[in-house]
Design an enzyme around this catalytic site. Structure first.
Site, PDB file in Angstrom:
ATOM      1  N   GLY A   1     -45.496   8.330  63.939  1.00 26.60           N
ATOM      2  CA  GLY A   1     -44.208   7.680  63.724  1.00 26.60           C
ATOM      3  C   GLY A   1     -43.423   8.345  62.607  1.00 26.60           C
ATOM      4  O   GLY A   1     -42.182   8.366  62.625  1.00 26.60           O
ATOM      5  N   ALA A   2     -44.146   8.901  61.654  1.00 27.87           N
ATOM      6  CA  ALA A   2     -43.466   9.520  60.519  1.00 27.87           C
ATOM      7  C   ALA A   2     -42.662  10.747  60.963  1.00 27.87           C
ATOM      8  O   ALA A   2     -41.633  11.066  60.376  1.00 27.87           O
ATOM      9  CB  ALA A   2     -44.474   9.889  59.444  1.00 27.87           C
TER      10      ALA A   2
ATOM     11  N   GLY B   1     -30.130 -11.926  33.329  1.00 21.47           N
ATOM     12  CA  GLY B   1     -29.383 -12.770  34.269  1.00 21.47           C
ATOM     13  C   GLY B   1     -28.378 -11.989  35.090  1.00 21.47           C
ATOM     14  O   GLY B   1     -28.692 -10.980  35.715  1.00 21.47           O
ATOM     15  N   GLY B   2     -27.126 -12.487  35.073  1.00 24.10           N
ATOM     16  CA  GLY B   2     -26.069 -11.842  35.859  1.00 24.10           C
ATOM     17  C   GLY B   2     -25.872 -10.390  35.471  1.00 24.10           C
ATOM     18  O   GLY B   2     -25.437  -9.577  36.300  1.00 24.10           O
TER      19      GLY B   2
HETATM   20  C1  HXC Z   1     -24.559 -17.281  25.053  1.00 25.22           C
HETATM   21  C2  HXC Z   1     -25.905 -15.706  24.088  1.00 25.22           C
HETATM   22  C3  HXC Z   1     -26.492 -15.409  25.329  1.00 25.22           C
HETATM   23  C4  HXC Z   1     -26.031 -16.140  26.464  1.00 25.22           C
HETATM   24  C5  HXC Z   1     -27.388 -14.145  23.858  1.00 25.22           C
HETATM   25  N1  HXC Z   1     -26.483 -14.913  23.209  1.00 25.22           N
HETATM   26  N2  HXC Z   1     -27.407 -14.453  25.155  1.00 25.22           N
HETATM   27  N3  HXC Z   1     -24.944 -16.634  23.963  1.00 25.22           N
HETATM   28  N4  HXC Z   1     -25.053 -17.058  26.273  1.00 25.22           N
HETATM   29  N5  HXC Z   1     -26.514 -15.920  27.679  1.00 25.22           N
HETATM   30  C6  HXC Z   1     -26.147 -14.870  21.798  1.00 25.22           C
HETATM   31  C7  HXC Z   1     -27.254 -15.389  20.911  1.00 25.22           C
HETATM   32  O1  HXC Z   1     -27.151 -16.772  20.790  1.00 25.22           O
HETATM   33  C8  HXC Z   1     -26.939 -14.678  19.596  1.00 25.22           C
HETATM   34  O2  HXC Z   1     -25.864 -15.340  18.978  1.00 25.22           O
HETATM   35  C9  HXC Z   1     -26.423 -13.331  20.069  1.00 25.22           C
HETATM   36  O3  HXC Z   1     -25.990 -13.515  21.419  1.00 25.22           O
HETATM   37  C10 HXC Z   1     -27.472 -12.257  20.055  1.00 25.22           C
HETATM   38  O4  HXC Z   1     -28.609 -12.723  20.726  1.00 25.22           O
HETATM   39  P1  HXC Z   1     -30.079 -12.622  20.124  1.00 25.22           P
HETATM   40  O5  HXC Z   1     -30.929 -13.522  20.918  1.00 25.22           O
HETATM   41  O6  HXC Z   1     -30.021 -12.840  18.644  1.00 25.22           O
HETATM   42  O7  HXC Z   1     -30.413 -11.098  20.410  1.00 25.22           O
HETATM   43  P2  HXC Z   1     -31.797 -10.437  20.839  1.00 25.22           P
HETATM   44  O8  HXC Z   1     -32.901 -10.975  20.017  1.00 25.22           O
HETATM   45  O9  HXC Z   1     -31.540  -8.960  20.858  1.00 25.22           O
HETATM   46  O10 HXC Z   1     -32.069 -10.930  22.347  1.00 25.22           O
HETATM   47  C11 HXC Z   1     -31.197 -10.620  23.366  1.00 25.22           C
HETATM   48  C12 HXC Z   1     -31.528 -11.430  24.641  1.00 25.22           C
HETATM   49  C13 HXC Z   1     -31.626 -12.916  24.311  1.00 25.22           C
HETATM   50  C14 HXC Z   1     -32.871 -10.939  25.195  1.00 25.22           C
HETATM   51  C15 HXC Z   1     -30.444 -11.071  25.676  1.00 25.22           C
HETATM   52  O11 HXC Z   1     -30.439 -13.280  23.592  1.00 25.22           O
HETATM   53  C16 HXC Z   1     -31.735 -13.766  25.507  1.00 25.22           C
HETATM   54  O12 HXC Z   1     -32.806 -13.934  26.050  1.00 25.22           O
HETATM   55  N6  HXC Z   1     -30.578 -14.365  25.939  1.00 25.22           N
HETATM   56  C17 HXC Z   1     -30.578 -15.229  27.100  1.00 25.22           C
HETATM   57  C18 HXC Z   1     -30.827 -14.413  28.335  1.00 25.22           C
HETATM   58  C19 HXC Z   1     -30.777 -15.198  29.589  1.00 25.22           C
HETATM   59  O13 HXC Z   1     -31.694 -15.953  29.919  1.00 25.22           O
HETATM   60  N7  HXC Z   1     -29.642 -15.064  30.290  1.00 25.22           N
HETATM   61  C20 HXC Z   1     -29.542 -15.605  31.621  1.00 25.22           C
HETATM   62  C21 HXC Z   1     -28.292 -16.431  31.693  1.00 25.22           C
HETATM   63  S1  HXC Z   1     -28.171 -17.067  33.293  1.00 25.22           S
HETATM   64  P3  HXC Z   1     -25.699 -15.398  17.373  1.00 25.22           P
HETATM   65  O14 HXC Z   1     -24.562 -16.318  17.172  1.00 25.22           O
HETATM   66  O15 HXC Z   1     -27.001 -15.890  16.853  1.00 25.22           O
HETATM   67  O16 HXC Z   1     -25.416 -13.976  16.981  1.00 25.22           O
HETATM   68  C22 HXC Z   1     -27.352 -15.899  34.203  1.00 25.22           C
HETATM   69  C23 HXC Z   1     -27.183 -16.248  35.657  1.00 25.22           C
HETATM   70  C24 HXC Z   1     -26.110 -15.438  36.328  1.00 25.22           C
HETATM   71  O17 HXC Z   1     -26.933 -14.892  33.727  1.00 25.22           O
HETATM   72  C25 HXC Z   1     -26.175 -15.526  37.819  1.00 25.22           C
HETATM   73  C26 HXC Z   1     -27.205 -14.637  38.423  1.00 25.22           C
HETATM   74  C27 HXC Z   1     -27.292 -14.649  39.907  1.00 25.22           C
END
Ligand code: HXC
Length: 511
Positions: free
Chosen positions: A401-402, A167-168
């Site tokens: 052109g290159a 994401g971000g």
């Molecule tokens: C809150 C999060 C989190 C998130 C991970 N965690 N991502 N908590 N918000 N975005 C937490 C999990 O719940 C977990 O908590 C701990 O962090 C570790 O994550 P795991 O999933 O156990 O780790 P792993 O298996 O290594 O996987 C990592 C990961 C996965 C690939 C990053 O967590 C994931 O897919 N997260 C979501 C990614 C995502 O879709 N983010 C996009 C957000 S939107 P616990 O308590 O169990 O330890 C965004 C938009 C911004 O960012 C704007 C853009 C223009």
């Protein structure tokens, strides 16, 4: 006075998401967020800011998940005795995810870096926007993106990716100047789970956004490194070529390499068959100081080589067609790759050196439908608007052109040289003769012989550097072995160059 409370808090803060999570994280071969900062900076120079900041969220039980520092370590320190500001995500705290407090810490150091005019280094290891904080997380990211853009071209911004970033946590690095990924890192907009739900596609972390994907396929990353130690050494090396901000010149070092060194080997590097490849990387290493060349985006769009070297101690950015990949042709990816690099160098006063051996733009539907016209125009635009000292050496082909695009005199290069082997023409002899002498060839008794005669004639007339040099488009024809000496002397002769452009908000590059 008793300072035990402060000491206790500091100790707790060092443990990030807790002893257990930290140990588990370290057992996977990672340094902690603090250790990364201390490894990045010169020993003992890292100073942390905002260690006691916590989030203010009460939704989804978040009040029980408050951690000192809120999952990001921020501050400043020295790299090779030069000031930088940096942040380092702590994956052990809610997956390094970003909420409002976390974002405000990052924004604070970005603002400070911009005020001081020094680089911003981001160590990224984060699941992106903290889902529990909702729009506050999105707002926090937008504040960071906005600062990334404000800082772009003013201070260098370098991103390191050291974990699964989503994401971000990938969009901010994407705006920065360089991305270094460790082999175990990932970058994606959303992870494999979401991909499966939305598109039914089953893909592994590695195949979706592994370090090789972004260094070979997408071109998102600039360097791939084995581990965290190598990552910091590449980062230090990269910074050594770059000034602290856009008002300074890049750091010139004293060079012990002879500025008039001649390289006999270059005189025989070109194969007799003009369609055969040779090692342009070797040409670059023979020319720069001490053969020291830091190649950028080495594994993506290999038909163009970009990177940093020094000429008599002055950092330069080199852009070279690579005959060993797709014959050095310009295509969509190579144009994108070179464009961004030219613009980076121009932002930070780094002179540009183009080494040209280009048969033209890659033809075909794939390229046309993908917008090669637009992408090629980008490179033309980037070179045209660059005001840094600009030098060109045509080693062999500079067709069509290159020729114009690859830092020709006509778009503002300062000195253009050619080796005697240079062929500067609208197109290669065979293609040109097939078009302009079609009737003569098809009407002759021996078409093969006629074609050969005409090609020979064309080659003598046009496929050489002397037509262009007779018009002043090429400043001199030089022996290959003289390339280093001629580049250095001409660079020094224009190093103080100042160039004005008409006042405007900004141009409208065909992005
Ligand atoms: C809150 C999060 C989190 C998130 C991970 N965690 N991502 N908590 N918000 N975005 C937490 C999990 O719940 C977990 O908590 C701990 O962090 C570790 O994550 P795991 O999933 O156990 O780790 P792993 O298996 O290594 O996987 C990592 C990961 C996965 C690939 C990053 O967590 C994931 O897919 N997260 C979501 C990614 C995502 O879709 N983010 C996009 C957000 S939107 P616990 O308590 O169990 O330890 C965004 C938009 C911004 O960012 C704007 C853009 C223009």
């Amino acid at each position: 006075m008793d300072f035990s409370d402060l000491k206790e808090k500091r100790k707790k803060h060092l443990l990030g998401g807790g002893k257990e999570k930290q140990e588990e994280y370290k057992n996977k071969g990672n340094l902690t967020a603090f250790e990364r900062m201390n490894t990045l900076m010169d020993s003992g120079t890292f100073v942390e800011i905002d260690p006691f900041v916590t989030h203010k969220c009460y939704d989804f039980g978040m009040e029980k998940k408050r951690t000192l520092g809120d999952g990001v370590v921020t501050g400043y320190g020295m790299i090779d005795s030069r000031l930088v500001y940096a942040f380092s995500h702590d994956f052990t705290v809610i997956g390094g995810s970003l909420g409002a407090a976390f974002a405000s810490k990052v924004c604070k150091i970005m603002d400070l870096a911009l005020k001081q005019g020094v680089p911003i280094i981001g160590i990224n290891d984060s699941g992106g926007a903290r889902i529990q904080e909702g729009v506050e997380s999105l707002a926090g990211y937008a504040e960071i993106f906005h600062r990334n853009v404000k800082a772009s071209g003013v201070v260098p911004q370098i991103s390191v990716i050291m974990g699964p970033c989503a994401g971000g946590a990938v969009y901010s690095p994407a705006i920065t100047d360089f991305i270094i990924m460790t082999k175990s890192a990932y970058m994606f907009v959303t992870g494999p789970d979401v991909v499966r739900q939305v598109t039914n596609e089953n893909v592994s972390f590695e195949d979706l956004g592994g370090a090789w994907v972004h260094n070979q396929k997408s071109g998102v990353a600039h360097f791939i490194v084995e581990d965290e130690q190598e990552c910091f050494s590449v980062l230090r090396k990269l910074l050594s070529f770059i000034p602290l901000n856009n008002l300074e010149n890049p750091p010139r070092v004293s060079s012990d390499d002879d500025p008039v060194r001649e390289e006999e080997e270059l005189n025989s590097i070109l194969p007799t068959n003009t369609n055969k490849a040779y090692d342009m990387g070797l040409v670059i290493r023979k020319v720069v100081d001490n053969r020291d060349f830091l190649e950028v985006q080495r594994f993506w769009a290999r038909n163009i080589i970009i990177g940093f070297g020094r000429l008599d101690g002055i950092p330069v950015g080199i852009i070279a067609n690579n005959p060993e990949a797709l014959a050095g042709v310009l295509d969509i990816d190579s144009c994108d790759k070179a464009t961004r690099f030219v613009r980076f160098c121009d932002c930070f006063n780094i002179p540009l050196i183009a080494l040209v051996d280009v048969p033209g733009f890659l033809p075909g539907t794939n390229q046309e439908w993908g917008g090669i016209i637009r992408h090629g125009a980008k490179l033309l635009y980037a070179f045209s608007e660059a005001t840094v000292p600009r030098l060109t050496v045509i080693t062999r082909k500079a067709y069509g052109g290159a020729y114009d695009v690859m830092n020709s005199k006509h778009i503002g290069a300062d000195y253009n040289f050619a080796w005697p082997s240079a062929e500067i023409a609208v197109m290669g002899p065979e293609g040109a003769c097939n078009i302009i002498f079609r009737k003569e060839i098809t009407g002759s008794k021996d078409t093969q012989k006629k074609r050969e005669e005409l090609v020979k004639d064309y080659r003598t007339k046009f496929a050489n550097p002397y037509v262009a040099s007779s018009k002043g488009y090429i400043d001199d024809v030089i022996e290959p072995k003289e390339t280093r000496a001629r580049l250095i002397s001409s660079l020094i002769s224009i190093y103080r160059k100042r160039a004005d452009r008409p006042k405007r908000k900004h141009g409208n590059m065909p992005v």
